[in-house]
Design an enzyme around this catalytic site. Structure first.
Site, PDB file in Angstrom:
ATOM      1  N   HIS A   1      19.493  16.900 -36.320  1.00  0.00           N
ATOM      2  CA  HIS A   1      19.574  17.183 -34.704  1.00  0.00           C
ATOM      3  C   HIS A   1      19.798  15.812 -33.958  1.00  0.00           C
ATOM      4  O   HIS A   1      20.520  15.896 -33.276  1.00  0.00           O
ATOM      5  CB  HIS A   1      17.635  17.413 -34.458  1.00  0.00           C
ATOM      6  CG  HIS A   1      17.555  19.187 -34.411  1.00  0.00           C
ATOM      7  ND1 HIS A   1      16.691  19.689 -35.055  1.00  0.00           N
ATOM      8  CD2 HIS A   1      18.527  20.053 -34.533  1.00  0.00           C
ATOM      9  CE1 HIS A   1      16.307  20.834 -35.306  1.00  0.00           C
ATOM     10  NE2 HIS A   1      18.033  21.633 -34.663  1.00  0.00           N
TER      11      HIS A   1
ATOM     12  N   ARG B   1      38.032  36.684 -26.396  1.00  0.00           N
ATOM     13  CA  ARG B   1      38.959  36.709 -27.492  1.00  0.00           C
ATOM     14  C   ARG B   1      37.931  37.749 -27.994  1.00  0.00           C
ATOM     15  O   ARG B   1      37.597  37.240 -29.395  1.00  0.00           O
ATOM     16  CB  ARG B   1      39.843  36.109 -28.053  1.00  0.00           C
ATOM     17  CG  ARG B   1      41.367  35.580 -27.777  1.00  0.00           C
ATOM     18  CD  ARG B   1      42.030  34.384 -28.346  1.00  0.00           C
ATOM     19  NE  ARG B   1      43.353  34.333 -27.404  1.00  0.00           N
ATOM     20  CZ  ARG B   1      43.747  32.869 -27.433  1.00  0.00           C
ATOM     21  NH1 ARG B   1      42.673  31.915 -27.143  1.00  0.00           N
ATOM     22  NH2 ARG B   1      44.180  32.875 -26.309  1.00  0.00           N
TER      23      ARG B   1
ATOM     24  N   ARG C   1      37.826  39.840 -22.986  1.00  0.00           N
ATOM     25  CA  ARG C   1      39.528  40.880 -22.965  1.00  0.00           C
ATOM     26  C   ARG C   1      38.578  42.119 -24.555  1.00  0.00           C
ATOM     27  O   ARG C   1      38.555  41.835 -25.594  1.00  0.00           O
ATOM     28  CB  ARG C   1      39.924  40.260 -24.088  1.00  0.00           C
ATOM     29  CG  ARG C   1      41.482  40.898 -23.993  1.00  0.00           C
ATOM     30  CD  ARG C   1      42.774  39.765 -24.313  1.00  0.00           C
ATOM     31  NE  ARG C   1      42.758  39.504 -25.510  1.00  0.00           N
ATOM     32  CZ  ARG C   1      43.663  38.593 -26.231  1.00  0.00           C
ATOM     33  NH1 ARG C   1      44.072  38.206 -25.633  1.00  0.00           N
ATOM     34  NH2 ARG C   1      43.659  38.165 -27.352  1.00  0.00           N
TER      35      ARG C   1
ATOM     36  N   ASN D   1      51.393  33.122 -23.429  1.00  0.00           N
ATOM     37  CA  ASN D   1      51.934  32.837 -25.077  1.00  0.00           C
ATOM     38  C   ASN D   1      52.611  34.283 -25.144  1.00  0.00           C
ATOM     39  O   ASN D   1      53.842  34.101 -25.778  1.00  0.00           O
ATOM     40  CB  ASN D   1      50.792  32.749 -26.221  1.00  0.00           C
ATOM     41  CG  ASN D   1      49.792  31.387 -26.182  1.00  0.00           C
ATOM     42  OD1 ASN D   1      49.863  31.104 -24.908  1.00  0.00           O
ATOM     43  ND2 ASN D   1      48.207  32.475 -26.474  1.00  0.00           N
ATOM     44  N   ASP D   2      52.086  35.470 -25.097  1.00  0.00           N
ATOM     45  CA  ASP D   2      52.772  36.895 -25.289  1.00  0.00           C
ATOM     46  C   ASP D   2      54.381  36.787 -23.922  1.00  0.00           C
ATOM     47  O   ASP D   2      55.248  37.257 -23.981  1.00  0.00           O
ATOM     48  CB  ASP D   2      51.499  37.893 -25.262  1.00  0.00           C
ATOM     49  CG  ASP D   2      51.653  37.821 -26.690  1.00  0.00           C
ATOM     50  OD1 ASP D   2      52.405  37.861 -27.721  1.00  0.00           O
ATOM     51  OD2 ASP D   2      50.347  38.129 -26.371  1.00  0.00           O
TER      52      ASP D   2
ATOM     53  N   ARG E   1      56.434  34.158 -31.704  1.00  0.00           N
ATOM     54  CA  ARG E   1      55.115  33.384 -31.546  1.00  0.00           C
ATOM     55  C   ARG E   1      55.307  32.342 -32.871  1.00  0.00           C
ATOM     56  O   ARG E   1      54.453  30.997 -32.856  1.00  0.00           O
ATOM     57  CB  ARG E   1      54.724  33.685 -30.387  1.00  0.00           C
ATOM     58  CG  ARG E   1      53.010  34.785 -31.456  1.00  0.00           C
ATOM     59  CD  ARG E   1      52.492  35.279 -29.170  1.00  0.00           C
ATOM     60  NE  ARG E   1      51.365  34.519 -29.776  1.00  0.00           N
ATOM     61  CZ  ARG E   1      50.375  34.641 -29.113  1.00  0.00           C
ATOM     62  NH1 ARG E   1      50.017  35.974 -28.068  1.00  0.00           N
ATOM     63  NH2 ARG E   1      49.050  33.625 -29.017  1.00  0.00           N
TER      64      ARG E   1
ATOM     65  N   CYS F   1      45.638  32.618 -18.535  1.00  0.00           N
ATOM     66  CA  CYS F   1      44.773  32.174 -19.554  1.00  0.00           C
ATOM     67  C   CYS F   1      46.047  31.626 -20.932  1.00  0.00           C
ATOM     68  O   CYS F   1      44.879  31.416 -22.454  1.00  0.00           O
ATOM     69  CB  CYS F   1      43.525  33.189 -20.321  1.00  0.00           C
ATOM     70  SG  CYS F   1      44.466  34.588 -21.069  1.00  0.00           S
TER      71      CYS F   1
HETATM   72  C1  PEP Z   1      48.395  35.498 -24.256  1.00  0.00           C
HETATM   73  O1  PEP Z   1      49.567  35.925 -24.777  1.00  0.00           O
HETATM   74  O2  PEP Z   1      49.241  34.190 -23.449  1.00  0.00           O
HETATM   75  C2  PEP Z   1      46.675  35.473 -24.418  1.00  0.00           C
HETATM   76  C3  PEP Z   1      46.219  34.656 -23.913  1.00  0.00           C
HETATM   77  O3  PEP Z   1      46.805  36.228 -25.466  1.00  0.00           O
HETATM   78  P1  PEP Z   1      46.186  35.819 -26.860  1.00  0.00           P
HETATM   79  O4  PEP Z   1      47.223  34.451 -26.940  1.00  0.00           O
HETATM   80  O5  PEP Z   1      45.227  36.361 -27.765  1.00  0.00           O
HETATM   81  O6  PEP Z   1      47.617  36.608 -27.187  1.00  0.00           O
HETATM   82 MG    MG Z   2      48.441  38.034 -25.749  1.00  0.00          MG
END
Ligand code: PEP
Ligand code: MG
Length: 540
Positions: A192, A297, A333, A454-455, A465, A502
């Site tokens: 701790h 997530r 999500r 990202n997607d 990706r 996000c």
């Molecule tokens: C994204 O696609 O930007 C996203 C936040 O979702 P993940 O990275 O979980 O696909």
């Molecule tokens: Mg995504």
């Protein structure tokens, strides 16, 4: 000039410190041991001391909560619980009433018994508990013997504190602003005191004893590498001072941004949300002063399970997250399974193009047996805080119509089952070019948008990706993506709903000002980045 001594141990908490050593040695204290005549009276004496110790732990709890937040202060709640543990108390009771040992002896016996038991296991968490039981028992013994309560180390200037072991209460009661670093012979990363030091941004090196060193001598500690250097030469001191100046040890400076508004110099503000994957991340997000959890997530919570989560499994995890952030909104999500995210328990068929295949919302709309329990759990968790649900990989308004029907079905089921729930906001991810391009229509049907860059990037630029060999073709600031983001914000605001980013682009500080100019409502980033991003925005 004394010779340089280098001692290698283990890293407890990262960071660097240069300064004078303060070797802390507790006065050895030997509790008196004797046989008592009136065992009942002795037991009463023990009970009174136990209750006083619990009270004094309450005041240390309050001090720690002020200093390092309630999560860290819970150490002392845990110590207080030890003084209420049935097994520990019954051993002491037997020692006093049956064996007629005096209370100090009875407590020290019980303490040694549990200390030996906990340290004999391989479990680091139990080992950490061993030092707590010793710490709390010593407090009790000193109180029983009317001994000096040992207020811990005292120093008037900043020092590197070295000791066999420092208890959490000694750390809190010392002036922590004068502790540049800590070296301990005992303890683990789970102790701790180490957790507390970490949250205070104090570097810690473990597993190093310094029998030859003296208080006042110069030292350097390297909490990243787990190293202590005694009598460092000028070059070594210069090197570490440089590292410190460079801001590698900046955690404590970032703490200044806790509670501050995220606002540019000319008054433009934005909210900062956290992306999380596990209930424990929610605690981290709260400690880093997020405005909300912008993305949970949920598939990450259950990745390694051998069976699919039940409604109760979902509910337990979501309730924990909602409670951890104390009333701040949490966006859950729904399962974004398939392609790069697989659940061990959900065997999916092979697909030639999984990123374009049966993934995310498509899977949930196809197999309601994985969707409904999750929706019900989110609705139930909303009873414990502000929850919202968000749907991934949306490409059409038809999907939203179908989702609404399923959410209504889940609400009906809960009603029939008599389980309390609350209706929640329903948002969507804008992470396909299709969704961005029809964001005007989608905005009329959704409660909020969150842009998954990202997607969105993967599908807009036609770049997998996960394929690192495509890195030279990856253009994160591509105009096509930027245009879609801008269009999405405009359409959302026209319909009166809010937008967050996000995806990873939210963490790209070279774009922060552009996003603020576009009118973005919030950025959702990993918890450890929130304060850094806030500092950056406040400097704009
Ligand atoms: C994204 O696609 O930007 C996203 C936040 O979702 P993940 O990275 O979980 O696909
Ligand atoms: Mg995504």
């Amino acid at each position: 000039m004394d010779d340089i001594i280098i001692r290698k141990g283990r890293s407890g908490s990262p960071g660097y410190a240069v300064g004078k050593l303060y070797i802390y040695k507790r006065d050895p204290y030997h509790a008196p041991r004797k046989t008592v005549q009136d065992a009942e009276a002795e037991y009463l004496r023990f009970e009174n001391a136990r209750i006083s110790t619990i009270k004094s732990l309450e005041s240390v709890y309050n001090m720690t909560r002020e200093l390092a937040g309630s999560k860290n202060a819970d150490i002392f709640t845990a110590q207080s619980m030890m003084l209420q543990d049935e097994d520990y108390l019954s051993l002491i009771k037997t020692n006093i009433l049956d064996e007629r040992k005096n209370a100090e002896w009875a407590v020290s016996d019980a303490s040694r018994h549990y200390y030996d038991f906990f340290t004999s296991t391989d479990d680091e968490v139990l080992k950490a508990k061993a030092v707590d039981i010793k710490d709390v028992s010593n407090k009790l013994i000193r109180l029983l013997s009317d001994a000096d309560q040992n207020n811990g180390p005292e120093f008037s200037e900043p020092v590197i504190l070295a000791a066999g072991y420092i208890s959490p209460s000694e750390l809190v009661q010392a002036d922590e602003s004068r502790i540049k670093g800590i070296v301990m012979r005992e303890g683990s990363a789970y102790s701790h005191v180490v957790i507390l030091a970490k949250s205070l941004g104090i570097p810690v090196v473990l597993g190093v004893g310094l029998p030859a060193a003296q208080s006042g001598c110069e030292a350097v500690i390297d909490g990243n590498d787990g190293k202590v250097i005694i009598h460092p030469d000028d070059e070594t001191v210069g090197h570490y001072r440089h590292l410190i100046d460079e801001g590698i040890n900046e955690r404590s400076r970032l703490r200044e941004y806790i509670g501050k508004k995220t606002q540019t110099q000319d008054g433009r503000s934005i909210e900062l949300f956290a992306n999380i994957g596990m209930p424990s991340d929610a605690v981290k997000a709260e400690e880093n002063d997020c405005d909300a959890i912008g993305l949970t997530r949920t598939e990450f919570i259950f990745t390694d399970r051998d069976n699919l989560p039940s409604e109760e499994d979902h509910f337990k995890a979501y309730k924990e997250i909602v409670e951890a952030v104390k009333g701040k909104p949490v966006v859950f999500r729904t399962f974004d399974l398939g392609a790069d995210k697989k659940l061990k328990a959900y065997g999916q068929v092979h697909e030639d193009n999984p990123a374009l295949g049966m993934r995310a919302i498509r899977l949930c709309l196809t197999d309601k047996s994985i969707f409904i329990p999750q929706i019900k759990a989110i609705l139930r968790a909303a009873m414990y805080g502000e929850a919202a649900m968000m749907f991934p990989m949306i490409t059409s308004t038809n999907e939203l119509v179908r989702i609404r029907e399923i959410v209504a079905e889940a609400e009906e089921e809960l009603g029939r089952e008599g389980k309390p729930y609350r209706k929640v906001k329903q948002g969507i991810m804008i992470e396909t070019p299709a969704a961005a391009l029809i964001s005007d229509e989608l905005a009329e049907m959704a409660d909020f948008f969150s842009i998954g860059t990202n997607d969105l990037m993967q599908y807009t630029l036609a770049i997998d990706r996960l394929n690192s060999s495509l890195a030279p073709f990856y253009t994160p600031h591509h105009r096509a993506v930027m245009k879609m983001i801008e269009m999405t914000i405009a359409n959302a605001h026209k319909a009166g709903i809010k937008v967050t980013i996000c995806g990873e682009l939210a963490s790209d500080m070279s774009l922060t000002e552009t996003f603020i100019d576009m009118g973005m409502d919030a950025l959702s980033v990993p918890p450890g980045l929130i304060l850094k991003l806030r500092r950056h925005i406040c400097s704009l």
